[in-house]
Motif scaffolding. Structure first.
Motif, PDB file in Angstrom:
ATOM      1  N   TRP A 392       0.855  -1.175   0.000  1.00 26.83           N
ATOM      2  CA  TRP A 392       0.000   0.000   0.000  1.00 26.83           C
ATOM      3  C   TRP A 392       0.894   1.228   0.000  1.00 26.83           C
ATOM      4  O   TRP A 392       2.105   1.131   0.229  1.00 26.83           O
ATOM      5  CB  TRP A 392      -0.952   0.013   1.191  1.00 26.83           C
ATOM      6  CG  TRP A 392      -0.290   0.164   2.535  1.00 26.83           C
ATOM      7  CD1 TRP A 392       0.499  -0.745   3.168  1.00 26.83           C
ATOM      8  CD2 TRP A 392      -0.357   1.306   3.407  1.00 26.83           C
ATOM      9  NE1 TRP A 392       0.928  -0.275   4.373  1.00 26.83           N
ATOM     10  CE2 TRP A 392       0.416   0.987   4.569  1.00 26.83           C
ATOM     11  CE3 TRP A 392      -0.990   2.532   3.340  1.00 26.83           C
ATOM     12  CZ2 TRP A 392       0.565   1.883   5.611  1.00 26.83           C
ATOM     13  CZ3 TRP A 392      -0.855   3.415   4.400  1.00 26.83           C
ATOM     14  CH2 TRP A 392      -0.087   3.091   5.518  1.00 26.83           C
ATOM     15  N   LEU A 393       0.315   2.387  -0.289  1.00 19.63           N
ATOM     16  CA  LEU A 393       1.082   3.625  -0.326  1.00 19.63           C
ATOM     17  C   LEU A 393       0.821   4.433   0.941  1.00 19.63           C
ATOM     18  O   LEU A 393      -0.312   4.825   1.229  1.00 19.63           O
ATOM     19  CB  LEU A 393       0.718   4.449  -1.557  1.00 19.63           C
ATOM     20  CG  LEU A 393       1.246   3.922  -2.894  1.00 19.63           C
ATOM     21  CD1 LEU A 393       0.806   4.842  -4.024  1.00 19.63           C
ATOM     22  CD2 LEU A 393       2.757   3.767  -2.889  1.00 19.63           C
ATOM     23  N   ASP A 394       1.885   4.623   1.686  1.00 17.74           N
ATOM     24  CA  ASP A 394       1.855   5.495   2.853  1.00 17.74           C
ATOM     25  C   ASP A 394       2.354   6.857   2.388  1.00 17.74           C
ATOM     26  O   ASP A 394       3.555   7.127   2.377  1.00 17.74           O
ATOM     27  CB  ASP A 394       2.754   4.919   3.946  1.00 17.74           C
ATOM     28  CG  ASP A 394       2.741   5.757   5.214  1.00 17.74           C
ATOM     29  OD1 ASP A 394       1.939   6.704   5.285  1.00 17.74           O
ATOM     30  OD2 ASP A 394       3.547   5.473   6.125  1.00 17.74           O
ATOM     31  N   GLY A 395       1.418   7.694   1.943  1.00 25.41           N
ATOM     32  CA  GLY A 395       1.813   8.909   1.239  1.00 25.41           C
ATOM     33  C   GLY A 395       2.344   8.516  -0.129  1.00 25.41           C
ATOM     34  O   GLY A 395       1.645   7.906  -0.923  1.00 25.41           O
ATOM     35  N   GLU A 396       3.612   8.812  -0.395  1.00 19.80           N
ATOM     36  CA  GLU A 396       4.233   8.397  -1.656  1.00 19.80           C
ATOM     37  C   GLU A 396       5.176   7.221  -1.461  1.00 19.80           C
ATOM     38  O   GLU A 396       5.822   6.780  -2.405  1.00 19.80           O
ATOM     39  CB  GLU A 396       5.004   9.581  -2.261  1.00 19.80           C
ATOM     40  CG  GLU A 396       4.107  10.757  -2.662  1.00 19.80           C
ATOM     41  CD  GLU A 396       4.895  11.867  -3.319  1.00 19.80           C
ATOM     42  OE1 GLU A 396       6.142  11.740  -3.416  1.00 19.80           O
ATOM     43  OE2 GLU A 396       4.272  12.866  -3.746  1.00 19.80           O
ATOM     44  N   ARG A 397       5.228   6.698  -0.257  1.00 22.83           N
ATOM     45  CA  ARG A 397       6.174   5.626   0.072  1.00 22.83           C
ATOM     46  C   ARG A 397       5.477   4.270   0.018  1.00 22.83           C
ATOM     47  O   ARG A 397       4.394   4.094   0.566  1.00 22.83           O
ATOM     48  CB  ARG A 397       6.749   5.864   1.471  1.00 22.83           C
ATOM     49  CG  ARG A 397       7.794   4.839   1.919  1.00 22.83           C
ATOM     50  CD  ARG A 397       8.293   5.167   3.323  1.00 22.83           C
ATOM     51  NE  ARG A 397       7.229   5.042   4.309  1.00 22.83           N
ATOM     52  CZ  ARG A 397       6.950   3.907   4.961  1.00 22.83           C
ATOM     53  NH1 ARG A 397       7.656   2.807   4.718  1.00 22.83           N
ATOM     54  NH2 ARG A 397       5.976   3.876   5.857  1.00 22.83           N
ATOM     55  N   LEU A 398       6.112   3.300  -0.665  1.00 21.75           N
ATOM     56  CA  LEU A 398       5.586   1.941  -0.685  1.00 21.75           C
ATOM     57  C   LEU A 398       5.768   1.317   0.687  1.00 21.75           C
ATOM     58  O   LEU A 398       6.871   1.318   1.246  1.00 21.75           O
ATOM     59  CB  LEU A 398       6.308   1.106  -1.746  1.00 21.75           C
ATOM     60  CG  LEU A 398       5.852  -0.354  -1.873  1.00 21.75           C
ATOM     61  CD1 LEU A 398       4.403  -0.430  -2.354  1.00 21.75           C
ATOM     62  CD2 LEU A 398       6.767  -1.121  -2.837  1.00 21.75           C
ATOM     63  N   ALA A 399       4.691   0.780   1.232  1.00 19.21           N
ATOM     64  CA  ALA A 399       4.737   0.150   2.546  1.00 19.21           C
ATOM     65  C   ALA A 399       4.026  -1.200   2.481  1.00 19.21           C
ATOM     66  O   ALA A 399       3.365  -1.518   1.482  1.00 19.21           O
ATOM     67  CB  ALA A 399       4.085   1.058   3.589  1.00 19.21           C
ATOM     68  N   TRP A 400       4.160  -1.976   3.547  1.00 17.91           N
ATOM     69  CA  TRP A 400       3.595  -3.330   3.585  1.00 17.91           C
ATOM     70  C   TRP A 400       2.830  -3.513   4.886  1.00 17.91           C
ATOM     71  O   TRP A 400       3.260  -3.061   5.934  1.00 17.91           O
ATOM     72  CB  TRP A 400       4.711  -4.380   3.478  1.00 17.91           C
ATOM     73  CG  TRP A 400       5.522  -4.207   2.237  1.00 17.91           C
ATOM     74  CD1 TRP A 400       6.625  -3.426   2.081  1.00 17.91           C
ATOM     75  CD2 TRP A 400       5.268  -4.799   0.966  1.00 17.91           C
ATOM     76  NE1 TRP A 400       7.085  -3.494   0.789  1.00 17.91           N
ATOM     77  CE2 TRP A 400       6.274  -4.336   0.077  1.00 17.91           C
ATOM     78  CE3 TRP A 400       4.305  -5.681   0.485  1.00 17.91           C
ATOM     79  CZ2 TRP A 400       6.330  -4.725  -1.255  1.00 17.91           C
ATOM     80  CZ3 TRP A 400       4.358  -6.067  -0.845  1.00 17.91           C
ATOM     81  CH2 TRP A 400       5.363  -5.599  -1.704  1.00 17.91           C
ATOM     82  N   ARG A 401       1.701  -4.183   4.795  1.00 11.76           N
ATOM     83  CA  ARG A 401       0.892  -4.469   5.973  1.00 11.76           C
ATOM     84  C   ARG A 401       0.344  -5.889   5.858  1.00 11.76           C
ATOM     85  O   ARG A 401       0.262  -6.446   4.747  1.00 11.76           O
ATOM     86  CB  ARG A 401      -0.253  -3.462   6.082  1.00 11.76           C
ATOM     87  CG  ARG A 401      -1.223  -3.493   4.907  1.00 11.76           C
ATOM     88  CD  ARG A 401      -2.160  -2.300   4.914  1.00 11.76           C
ATOM     89  NE  ARG A 401      -3.018  -2.291   3.721  1.00 11.76           N
ATOM     90  CZ  ARG A 401      -3.722  -1.238   3.325  1.00 11.76           C
ATOM     91  NH1 ARG A 401      -3.675  -0.098   4.009  1.00 11.76           N
ATOM     92  NH2 ARG A 401      -4.482  -1.304   2.242  1.00 11.76           N
ATOM     93  N   PRO A 402      -0.057  -6.501   6.971  1.00 10.20           N
ATOM     94  CA  PRO A 402      -0.604  -7.863   6.898  1.00 10.20           C
ATOM     95  C   PRO A 402      -1.842  -7.921   6.007  1.00 10.20           C
ATOM     96  O   PRO A 402      -2.633  -6.970   5.967  1.00 10.20           O
ATOM     97  CB  PRO A 402      -0.947  -8.177   8.360  1.00 10.20           C
ATOM     98  CG  PRO A 402      -0.085  -7.266   9.168  1.00 10.20           C
ATOM     99  CD  PRO A 402       0.052  -6.008   8.352  1.00 10.20           C
ATOM    100  N   VAL A 403      -1.990  -9.032   5.290  1.00 12.83           N
ATOM    101  CA  VAL A 403      -3.192  -9.220   4.483  1.00 12.83           C
ATOM    102  C   VAL A 403      -4.396  -9.305   5.421  1.00 12.83           C
ATOM    103  O   VAL A 403      -4.245  -9.568   6.622  1.00 12.83           O
ATOM    104  CB  VAL A 403      -3.098 -10.487   3.609  1.00 12.83           C
ATOM    105  CG1 VAL A 403      -1.919 -10.398   2.654  1.00 12.83           C
ATOM    106  CG2 VAL A 403      -3.002 -11.741   4.463  1.00 12.83           C
TER     107      VAL A 403
END
Length: 609
Positions: A392-403
């Motif tokens: 997912w995008l945290d602002g413009e930064r690619l980030a990862w979270r649990p499905v």
């Protein structure tokens, strides 16, 4: 996620594949070790060779390569703007080159591969080249990488034969860190059910060409992969579940900020895995092993994926020295539950599947049931834990979270504890007509057993003509033969689906038996396909006659004709007029193809055995 002991059948099939493959896998790994020892040629290239390599590069990139300071990425692209799925790749090389520079690397397009569209050639002469194109793509990929100046590779491909071909060719340079980069599906348009309805109406003459074209254009309307779950999207599932895509990247729509961020991240993973930046070296050969291939089969079964992969995955595995066969698919299908319903196995499309939780949720459910090998390598590193995360995008930064903890739509994606079906979407049929496969995930239970007289034809156009003439208003099994790889390249026979579906809806018992293929989008009508041995190889299907009683029983895995073995063997082989199979598009190319065909069950063409 805690390690779950593997299902005993999963473990047994994997051990059998490993034992069966030991000589060929060992030979492949020795070849890869020798390539790694030699390394890239850049350090030892002559000055003229090096000048050719870097002539068109920016000055800074030239300096990096000449000084051997930076990892160098080779891009193999299947871009053309005939394929909606591949049109987005036009912009990828510029983005990849720019981002490679940002992370201290360089990148070049090493080569392009042909990419034809089965949707355009369906029912036309060009379809004869479809299966053949896979091996052409594999060869073109190997040619592109043969310059041997790269430390890593990015494979840009999506559709039917393209990903298998890229995969097979890349494995010949399996010492390279390799990441497959998708483009994503188009947004949802006209529903697939509505599209199929209009096709059946057109087949009956109830609507005209104008209405049909309007319907199709509303379904296929923008850049991106077609949204049904055919071979193209089955390819994307395979690349992700085998650890060759970034997690959660397969079904992100093109032209979105998240899609661009994932493409940049793919560059970073290729650089990190190259072994040139102080991080662990992680080449393609180390990712594609027996357990990864088994994971791919499991994913295909759990999602009701394309029947074409009973051909492609066999050839893809062989390119890594791994030998699988239809018995492996069948044994796993008995224990792998069907967890997804995406058209043609349901009304949803891949965008709905992705929104429901997608491959991340599906992989978590399979792992929890002990039906995926977690002790594998992926482009993200050891294990499958990274594939329990979604981007997912945290602002413009690619980030990862649990499905998500659970599916957002149980009509599309189910937990392993409550599947749509306790077994997988593909089954093996055997009997006195040979061996074939059937996709049952889209076939209603009441249509899975058909016993009816044969209607024998040597071309799909013959059957369509009989339908238009009103000669098929009855129970029958259509036997469409001389459609195998040796006869005419094994074209898909998807054009037969609408008329056969019309007859099925009228209450007739209908089925298809063929040594040809059906589209990955087919499934409503029971179809025993890839029948081997094929008719042109003296398969029993060549001796079937009009009126012979045929039983297709998908529940018991049976395909037989009610003719005793001696009588069947004594029948004279027909002499069909196959002249139309010798003068089609590109027929002169089939000398090479036929020279390597070893039967449908062996993946059709083991060029890279």
């Amino acid at each position: 996620m805690n390690q779950i002991p593997p299902n005993p059948i999963l473990d047994r099939v994997t051990r059998r594949i490993t034992e069966r493959s030991a000589p060929t896998r060992t030979a492949y790994l020795e070849h890869m070790a020798a390539q790694r020892t030699r390394g890239t040629q850049r350090a030892g290239l002559g000055c003229a060779n090096m000048a050719h390599t870097t002539a068109a590069l920016p000055a800074d990139d030239k300096l990096r390569i000449h000084a051997e300071r930076a990892p160098h990425i080779g891009i193999v692209t299947s871009y053309n703007d005939m394929l909606s799925a591949h049109q987005p790749f036009e912009a990828y090389p510029s983005l990849i080159r720019w981002h490679a520079q940002q992370v201290g690397a360089t990148a070049q397009v090493a080569g392009g591969v042909p990419a034809m569209c089965d949707g355009i050639t369906q029912g036309e002469a060009g379809m004869e080249l479809s299966l053949f194109s896979r091996d052409t793509i594999a060869l073109a990929t190997a040619v592109a990488l043969s310059h041997n100046v790269f430390d890593a590779a990015l494979m840009l491909g999506v559709c039917d034969k393209i990903v298998p071909g890229l995969f097979m060719g890349a494995l010949q340079f399996g010492h390279l860190a390799t990441v497959f980069v998708p483009a994503g599906p188009m947004t949802s348009g006209l529903s697939n059910e509505e599209k199929a309805k209009v096709r059946q109406q057109y087949a009956q003459g109830l609507v005209g060409r104008e209405a049909l074209l309007e319907s199709e254009a509303r379904a296929y309307h923008s850049p991106g992969t077609c949204t049904f779950y055919g071979t193209a999207n089955s390819n994307q599932m395979l690349m992700e579940i085998m650890g060759l895509h970034l997690p959660g990247s397969s079904f992100v729509n093109p032209g979105t900020p998240l899609r661009e961020a994932l493409t940049k991240a793919a560059v970073e993973r290729a650089v990190a895995n190259s072994g040139r930046t102080g991080q662990p070296y992680l080449p393609l050969w180390q990712i594609v092993d027996e357990k990864a291939i088994v994971n791919g089969i499991v994913g295909l079964l759990a999602t009701g994926g394309s029947t074409n992969h009973t051909l492609h995955l066999v050839a893809m595995a062989r390119a890594a020295g791994i030998l699988i066969d239809w018995d492996d698919f069948a044994e796993l299908s008995a224990v792998v539950p069907l967890l997804a319903r995406v058209y043609p196995n349901g009304s949803a499309d891949v965008n709905h599947f992705h929104a429901a939780g997608g491959l991340g949720v599906l992989m978590r459910e399979l792992r929890g049931a002990g039906l995926l090998h977690a002790d594998v390598h992926t482009v993200m590193g050891p294990g499958l834990d990274a594939y329990g995360l979604e981007p997912w995008l945290d602002g413009e930064r690619l980030a990862w979270r649990p499905v998500p903890e659970r599916s957002a739509d149980l009509n599309v994606l189910r937990p392993a504890s409550d599947p749509f079906s306790a077994d997988g979407g593909l089954r093996l049929l055997t009997g006195n007509l040979g061996r074939s496969v059937i996709k049952v995930s889209a076939v209603k239970p009441q249509h899975r057993v058909v016993r009816a007289p044969a209607v024998v034809v040597h071309d799909q156009q013959e059957l369509l003509a009989k339908f238009k003439a009103g000669e098929l208003e009855k129970d029958f099994v259509a036997v469409v033969r001389y459609q195998g790889p040796r006869a005419n390249g094994m074209p898909e026979l998807h054009k037969l689906t609408p008329p056969l579906a019309v007859l099925q809806d009228k209450g007739f018992q209908v089925a298809l038996v063929t040594d040809g293929r059906m589209s990955g989008a087919s499934g409503k009508v029971p179809a025993a396909i890839h029948c081997t041995p094929e008719a042109l190889a003296d398969g029993p299907i060549a001796r079937v006659r009009d009126g012979d009683m045929i039983t297709l029983d998908a529940e018991r895995g049976l395909l037989k004709v009610d003719v005793d073995e001696a009588t069947l063997a004594a029948r004279a082989l027909p002499e069909p007029d196959l002249s139309h199979n010798t003068h089609g598009t590109g027929r002169e190319l089939f000398g090479l193809f036929r020279a390597h065909v070893s039967g449908a069950e062996q993946g059709a063409s083991p060029l890279f055995a």
